[in-house]
Design a protein around this motif. Structure first.
Motif, mmCIF file in Angstrom:
data_model
loop_
_atom_site.group_PDB
_atom_site.id
_atom_site.type_symbol
_atom_site.label_atom_id
_atom_site.label_comp_id
_atom_site.label_asym_id
_atom_site.label_seq_id
_atom_site.Cartn_x
_atom_site.Cartn_y
_atom_site.Cartn_z
ATOM 1 N N ASP A 102 11.905 -6.236 0.861
ATOM 2 C CA ASP A 102 11.342 -7.157 -0.116
ATOM 3 C C ASP A 102 10.892 -8.471 0.502
ATOM 4 O O ASP A 102 10.130 -9.215 -0.104
ATOM 5 C CB ASP A 102 12.368 -7.455 -1.217
ATOM 6 C CG ASP A 102 12.505 -6.308 -2.206
ATOM 7 O OD1 ASP A 102 11.699 -5.357 -2.118
ATOM 8 O OD2 ASP A 102 13.410 -6.357 -3.055
ATOM 9 N N SER A 103 11.379 -8.799 1.690
ATOM 10 C CA SER A 103 11.043 -10.072 2.300
ATOM 11 C C SER A 103 9.677 -10.054 2.966
ATOM 12 O O SER A 103 9.139 -11.104 3.314
ATOM 13 C CB SER A 103 12.103 -10.474 3.329
ATOM 14 O OG SER A 103 12.086 -9.598 4.445
ATOM 15 N N VAL A 104 9.105 -8.886 3.163
ATOM 16 C CA VAL A 104 7.777 -8.771 3.773
ATOM 17 C C VAL A 104 6.738 -8.763 2.659
ATOM 18 O O VAL A 104 6.653 -7.801 1.890
ATOM 19 C CB VAL A 104 7.662 -7.497 4.633
ATOM 20 C CG1 VAL A 104 6.266 -7.390 5.222
ATOM 21 C CG2 VAL A 104 8.710 -7.497 5.737
ATOM 22 N N GLN A 105 5.980 -9.820 2.547
ATOM 23 C CA GLN A 105 4.966 -9.937 1.504
ATOM 24 C C GLN A 105 3.588 -9.941 2.141
ATOM 25 O O GLN A 105 3.214 -10.868 2.860
ATOM 26 C CB GLN A 105 5.186 -11.216 0.691
ATOM 27 C CG GLN A 105 6.491 -11.224 -0.094
ATOM 28 C CD GLN A 105 6.510 -10.163 -1.184
ATOM 29 O OE1 GLN A 105 5.599 -10.090 -2.012
ATOM 30 N NE2 GLN A 105 7.555 -9.361 -1.205
ATOM 31 N N CYS A 106 2.820 -8.897 1.873
ATOM 32 C CA CYS A 106 1.473 -8.767 2.416
ATOM 33 C C CYS A 106 0.452 -9.421 1.481
ATOM 34 O O CYS A 106 0.735 -9.630 0.301
ATOM 35 C CB CYS A 106 1.140 -7.290 2.614
ATOM 36 S SG CYS A 106 1.920 -6.554 4.074
ATOM 37 N N PRO A 107 -0.746 -9.734 1.980
ATOM 38 C CA PRO A 107 -1.751 -10.395 1.144
ATOM 39 C C PRO A 107 -2.338 -9.459 0.099
ATOM 40 O O PRO A 107 -2.248 -8.228 0.235
ATOM 41 C CB PRO A 107 -2.812 -10.825 2.154
ATOM 42 C CG PRO A 107 -2.689 -9.851 3.273
ATOM 43 C CD PRO A 107 -1.214 -9.543 3.370
ATOM 44 N N PRO A 108 -2.931 -10.018 -0.967
ATOM 45 C CA PRO A 108 -3.628 -9.179 -1.948
ATOM 46 C C PRO A 108 -4.669 -8.292 -1.258
ATOM 47 O O PRO A 108 -5.304 -8.704 -0.288
ATOM 48 C CB PRO A 108 -4.289 -10.207 -2.872
ATOM 49 C CG PRO A 108 -3.439 -11.422 -2.757
ATOM 50 C CD PRO A 108 -2.980 -11.448 -1.320
ATOM 51 N N GLY A 109 -4.843 -7.104 -1.791
ATOM 52 C CA GLY A 109 -5.782 -6.163 -1.195
ATOM 53 C C GLY A 109 -5.151 -5.225 -0.185
ATOM 54 O O GLY A 109 -5.823 -4.341 0.343
ATOM 55 N N THR A 110 -3.848 -5.404 0.070
ATOM 56 C CA THR A 110 -3.138 -4.506 0.988
ATOM 57 C C THR A 110 -2.885 -3.173 0.294
ATOM 58 O O THR A 110 -2.242 -3.121 -0.741
ATOM 59 C CB THR A 110 -1.801 -5.125 1.426
ATOM 60 O OG1 THR A 110 -2.062 -6.331 2.145
ATOM 61 C CG2 THR A 110 -1.026 -4.165 2.311
ATOM 62 N N ASP A 111 -3.400 -2.097 0.874
ATOM 63 C CA ASP A 111 -3.227 -0.758 0.296
ATOM 64 C C ASP A 111 -1.992 -0.049 0.830
ATOM 65 O O ASP A 111 -1.437 0.819 0.151
ATOM 66 C CB ASP A 111 -4.459 0.107 0.587
ATOM 67 C CG ASP A 111 -5.716 -0.429 -0.080
ATOM 68 O OD1 ASP A 111 -5.645 -0.823 -1.257
ATOM 69 O OD2 ASP A 111 -6.770 -0.465 0.591
ATOM 70 N N LEU A 112 -1.577 -0.371 2.037
ATOM 71 C CA LEU A 112 -0.399 0.254 2.609
ATOM 72 C C LEU A 112 0.247 -0.699 3.602
ATOM 73 O O LEU A 112 -0.399 -1.622 4.107
ATOM 74 C CB LEU A 112 -0.724 1.574 3.303
ATOM 75 C CG LEU A 112 -1.457 1.524 4.647
ATOM 76 C CD1 LEU A 112 -1.307 2.854 5.367
ATOM 77 C CD2 LEU A 112 -2.934 1.202 4.483
ATOM 78 N N ILE A 113 1.528 -0.496 3.819
ATOM 79 C CA ILE A 113 2.284 -1.315 4.752
ATOM 80 C C ILE A 113 2.909 -0.389 5.788
ATOM 81 O O ILE A 113 3.550 0.600 5.438
ATOM 82 C CB ILE A 113 3.377 -2.117 4.031
ATOM 83 C CG1 ILE A 113 2.734 -3.047 2.995
ATOM 84 C CG2 ILE A 113 4.195 -2.931 5.026
ATOM 85 C CD1 ILE A 113 3.747 -3.800 2.162
#
Length: 215
Positions: A102-113
């Motif tokens: 939960d601590s990893v927050q990607c930018p809007p538009g991220t489809d996969l991590i």
């Protein structure tokens, strides 16, 4: 396909040296669903798996591309040149890795991590030490991480049910709420909030309340 808190396996010596193997665990479609509302930390729109990597290196940069690893089915991912026919996503941003998903927050538009891991000894599949996190966007026209599309991490502009499950705004139905903001306290919700949803505590998550407004 979320792999959380993997414990590094004990190092084993083979031929007098440690063999380092890069593994990638793909995290797709992270939403915060009803399970979070009731205390389950699994995400509402994702499944979990891990796999070993091939590819270029463990050091990813913005603009690098990747795709499925045919030698590590069904969920393995490897780095690829962007003009490779097997490339399916491009790195939007590179984040520090964490054992707390939960601590990893990607930018809007991220489809996969994609969580990049290094393990010592053995095949490296399914475990290892997180080294960094790749926020990826599909090279195709399919972008579930866009606001309102129903996938990816929850962002402002997405839609959720009354049970905090993320759904596509276009097909959610009459009871759907739009995410007006994501805040720590209900008092921080903006005007127009009809239903501030208090989530269970998520260690590392930057918000605890979904400010929901009628669509």
């Amino acid at each position: 396909m979320v792999t959380q808190g993997a414990t590094p396996p004990p190092a084993r010596r083979s031929g007098g040296c440690l063999s380092a193997l890069l593994t990638l665990a793909v995290i797709l479609g992270l939403g915060y669903g009803a399970s979070q509302l009731f205390g389950d930390d699994s995400s509402s729109s994702s499944s979990g798996s891990s796999g070993s990597s091939g590819g270029k290196s463990s050091s990813w940069k913005v603009g690098d591309c990747g795709g499925p690893d045919p030698d590590d089915r069904p969920d393995g991912i490897k780095a690829l040149d962007c003009d490779d026919s097997g490339a399916t996503f491009k790195a939007l941003e590179i984040k520090e890795a964490s054992f707390l998903a939960d601590s990893v927050q990607c930018p809007p538009g991220t489809d996969l991590i994609v969580q990049v891991k290094v393990s010592y000894g053995g095949s490296g599949k399914g475990g290892g030490i997180p080294t960094n996190t790749v926020c990826g966007r599909n090279l195709s026209g399919d972008h579930p991480g866009d606001a309102g599309a129903g996938g990816g991490q929850l962002v402002k502009g997405d839609c959720v049910t009354s049970q905090a499950q993320e759904v596509p705004c276009a097909s959610g139905g009459s009871g759907v709420l739009k995410v007006l903001d994501l805040v720590k306290e209900k008092e921080q919700c903006p005007a127009g909030t009809d239903d501030p949803m208090q989530l269970t505590i998520g260690i590392g998550r930057p918000y605890d309340v979904i400010c929901g407004g009628r669509v």
